[in-house]
Design a protein around this motif. Structure first.
Motif, PDB file in Angstrom:
ATOM      1  N   LYS A  61       3.437   1.096 -51.455  1.00 52.73           N
ATOM      2  CA  LYS A  61       4.139  -0.162 -51.736  1.00 52.73           C
ATOM      3  C   LYS A  61       3.168  -1.339 -51.704  1.00 52.73           C
ATOM      4  N   ALA A  62       2.213  -1.309 -50.768  1.00 49.49           N
ATOM      5  CA  ALA A  62       1.209  -2.377 -50.707  1.00 49.49           C
ATOM      6  C   ALA A  62       0.409  -2.445 -51.998  1.00 49.49           C
ATOM      7  N   MET A  63       0.067  -1.278 -52.552  1.00 50.81           N
ATOM      8  CA  MET A  63      -0.689  -1.240 -53.811  1.00 50.81           C
ATOM      9  C   MET A  63       0.158  -1.764 -54.961  1.00 50.81           C
ATOM     10  N   GLU A  64       1.418  -1.351 -55.013  1.00 53.90           N
ATOM     11  CA  GLU A  64       2.314  -1.805 -56.086  1.00 53.90           C
ATOM     12  C   GLU A  64       2.466  -3.330 -56.071  1.00 53.90           C
ATOM     13  N   LEU A  65       2.528  -3.904 -54.867  1.00 53.72           N
ATOM     14  CA  LEU A  65       2.727  -5.348 -54.724  1.00 53.72           C
ATOM     15  C   LEU A  65       1.420  -6.138 -54.735  1.00 53.72           C
ATOM     16  N   LEU A  66       0.286  -5.413 -54.786  1.00 54.28           N
ATOM     17  CA  LEU A  66      -1.035  -6.033 -54.675  1.00 54.28           C
ATOM     18  C   LEU A  66      -1.148  -6.859 -53.401  1.00 54.28           C
ATOM     19  N   ALA A  67      -0.583  -6.333 -52.327  1.00 52.76           N
ATOM     20  CA  ALA A  67      -0.614  -7.015 -51.035  1.00 52.76           C
ATOM     21  C   ALA A  67      -2.021  -6.988 -50.453  1.00 52.76           C
ATOM     22  N   SER A  68      -2.390  -8.063 -49.796  1.00 51.06           N
ATOM     23  CA  SER A  68      -3.686  -8.145 -49.127  1.00 51.06           C
ATOM     24  C   SER A  68      -3.587  -7.784 -47.651  1.00 51.06           C
ATOM     25  N   ALA A  69      -2.383  -7.907 -47.106  1.00 47.48           N
ATOM     26  CA  ALA A  69      -2.178  -7.625 -45.691  1.00 47.48           C
ATOM     27  C   ALA A  69      -0.752  -7.154 -45.456  1.00 47.48           C
ATOM     28  N   ILE A  70      -0.570  -6.487 -44.319  1.00 42.26           N
ATOM     29  CA  ILE A  70       0.765  -6.019 -43.938  1.00 42.26           C
ATOM     30  C   ILE A  70       0.988  -6.281 -42.450  1.00 42.26           C
ATOM     31  N   VAL A  71       2.266  -6.366 -42.093  1.00 39.87           N
ATOM     32  CA  VAL A  71       2.690  -6.401 -40.698  1.00 39.87           C
ATOM     33  C   VAL A  71       3.726  -5.296 -40.543  1.00 39.87           C
ATOM     34  N   LEU A  72       3.461  -4.367 -39.631  1.00 37.66           N
ATOM     35  CA  LEU A  72       4.381  -3.275 -39.339  1.00 37.66           C
ATOM     36  C   LEU A  72       5.369  -3.749 -38.278  1.00 37.66           C
ATOM     37  N   VAL A  73       6.632  -3.352 -38.416  1.00 33.34           N
ATOM     38  CA  VAL A  73       7.652  -3.774 -37.457  1.00 33.34           C
ATOM     39  C   VAL A  73       8.657  -2.644 -37.268  1.00 33.34           C
ATOM     40  N   HIS A  74       8.939  -2.304 -36.017  1.00 25.44           N
ATOM     41  CA  HIS A  74      10.057  -1.402 -35.740  1.00 25.44           C
ATOM     42  C   HIS A  74      10.698  -1.794 -34.421  1.00 25.44           C
ATOM     43  N   ASN A  75      11.861  -1.244 -34.163  1.00 22.47           N
ATOM     44  CA  ASN A  75      12.603  -1.595 -32.961  1.00 22.47           C
ATOM     45  C   ASN A  75      12.681  -0.415 -31.997  1.00 22.47           C
ATOM     46  N   HIS A  76      12.909  -0.732 -30.746  1.00 23.94           N
ATOM     47  CA  HIS A  76      13.207   0.250 -29.711  1.00 23.94           C
ATOM     48  C   HIS A  76      14.587  -0.090 -29.149  1.00 23.94           C
ATOM     49  N   PRO A  77      15.629   0.657 -29.558  1.00 24.72           N
ATOM     50  CA  PRO A  77      16.979   0.363 -29.065  1.00 24.72           C
ATOM     51  C   PRO A  77      17.102   0.439 -27.540  1.00 24.72           C
ATOM     52  N   SER A  78      16.213   1.195 -26.912  1.00 22.89           N
ATOM     53  CA  SER A  78      16.244   1.346 -25.455  1.00 22.89           C
ATOM     54  C   SER A  78      15.895   0.054 -24.725  1.00 22.89           C
ATOM     55  N   GLY A  79      15.242  -0.873 -25.434  1.00 16.81           N
ATOM     56  CA  GLY A  79      14.794  -2.103 -24.799  1.00 16.81           C
ATOM     57  C   GLY A  79      13.386  -1.996 -24.225  1.00 16.81           C
ATOM     58  N   ASN A  80      12.809  -0.800 -24.267  1.00 13.68           N
ATOM     59  CA  ASN A  80      11.457  -0.569 -23.752  1.00 13.68           C
ATOM     60  C   ASN A  80      10.430  -1.137 -24.737  1.00 13.68           C
ATOM     61  N   LEU A  81       9.593  -2.040 -24.256  1.00 15.12           N
ATOM     62  CA  LEU A  81       8.595  -2.667 -25.129  1.00 15.12           C
ATOM     63  C   LEU A  81       7.269  -1.909 -25.174  1.00 15.12           C
ATOM     64  N   LYS A  82       7.132  -0.882 -24.356  1.00 12.49           N
ATOM     65  CA  LYS A  82       5.866  -0.135 -24.319  1.00 12.49           C
ATOM     66  C   LYS A  82       5.744   0.761 -25.551  1.00 12.49           C
ATOM     67  N   PRO A  83       4.604   0.690 -26.271  1.00 14.39           N
ATOM     68  CA  PRO A  83       4.433   1.565 -27.438  1.00 14.39           C
ATOM     69  C   PRO A  83       4.295   3.028 -27.013  1.00 14.39           C
ATOM     70  N   SER A  84       4.913   3.898 -27.788  1.00 17.43           N
ATOM     71  CA  SER A  84       4.786   5.338 -27.549  1.00 17.43           C
ATOM     72  C   SER A  84       3.452   5.822 -28.108  1.00 17.43           C
ATOM     73  N   GLN A  85       3.079   7.046 -27.774  1.00 13.73           N
ATOM     74  CA  GLN A  85       1.855   7.614 -28.345  1.00 13.73           C
ATOM     75  C   GLN A  85       1.991   7.716 -29.864  1.00 13.73           C
ATOM     76  N   ALA A  86       3.192   8.044 -30.344  1.00  9.60           N
ATOM     77  CA  ALA A  86       3.426   8.109 -31.796  1.00  9.60           C
ATOM     78  C   ALA A  86       3.226   6.733 -32.438  1.00  9.60           C
ATOM     79  N   ASP A  87       3.656   5.669 -31.768  1.00  8.58           N
ATOM     80  CA  ASP A  87       3.455   4.303 -32.274  1.00  8.58           C
ATOM     81  C   ASP A  87       1.967   3.984 -32.372  1.00  8.58           C
TER      82      ASP A  87
END
Length: 125
Positions: A61-87
């Motif tokens: 999608k970044a290539m299609e849009l010719l984007a120069s930068a991205i910001v990744l965003v996801h939520n944790h419904p648990s309320g835990n702000l600590k990133p997982s190893q998968a994150d």
């Protein structure tokens, strides 16, 4: 077009979308060279404990849009702000793959109803 100058700018956009969801979603902000938003795309919808985001889909999608930068965003419904190893693993993969295509990963935010965690602010990019 709205410009992203800080992690807080991205949080303000996504808190109303992700803050109180009971399931995880993964989104990407695609930005031009001035860090102005080109597009805001939902990449995946998951369950209560996780969602899968594919590096190829994010960067295609970044290539299609010719984007120069991205910001990744996801939520944790648990309320835990600590990133997982998968994150942490996903962030590293996107950063490395993006470098090859000259697409900078400016940040990865984890959003909860009570606040957010910024990989950039915490030195995890």
């Amino acid at each position: 077009k709205q410009q992203i100058k800080s992690s807080r700018d991205a949080f303000v956009i996504f808190h109303p979308i992700l803050g109180d969801l009971a399931h995880e979603e993964f989104w990407v902000l695609y930005l031009n060279r001035s860090n102005k938003i080109i597009a805001k795309e939902r990449i995946s919808i998951g369950g209560v404990a996780g969602t899968i985001a594919d590096v190829k889909i994010i960067l295609k999608k970044a290539m299609e849009l010719l984007a120069s930068a991205i910001v990744l965003v996801h939520n944790h419904p648990s309320g835990n702000l600590k990133p997982s190893q998968a994150d942490l693993n996903l962030t590293k993969k996107v950063v490395e793959a993006g470098k090859l295509m000259e697409v900078s990963t400016l940040d990865h935010l984890i959003v909860t109803d009570g606040g957010y965690y910024s990989f950039a602010d915490e030195g995890n990019l």
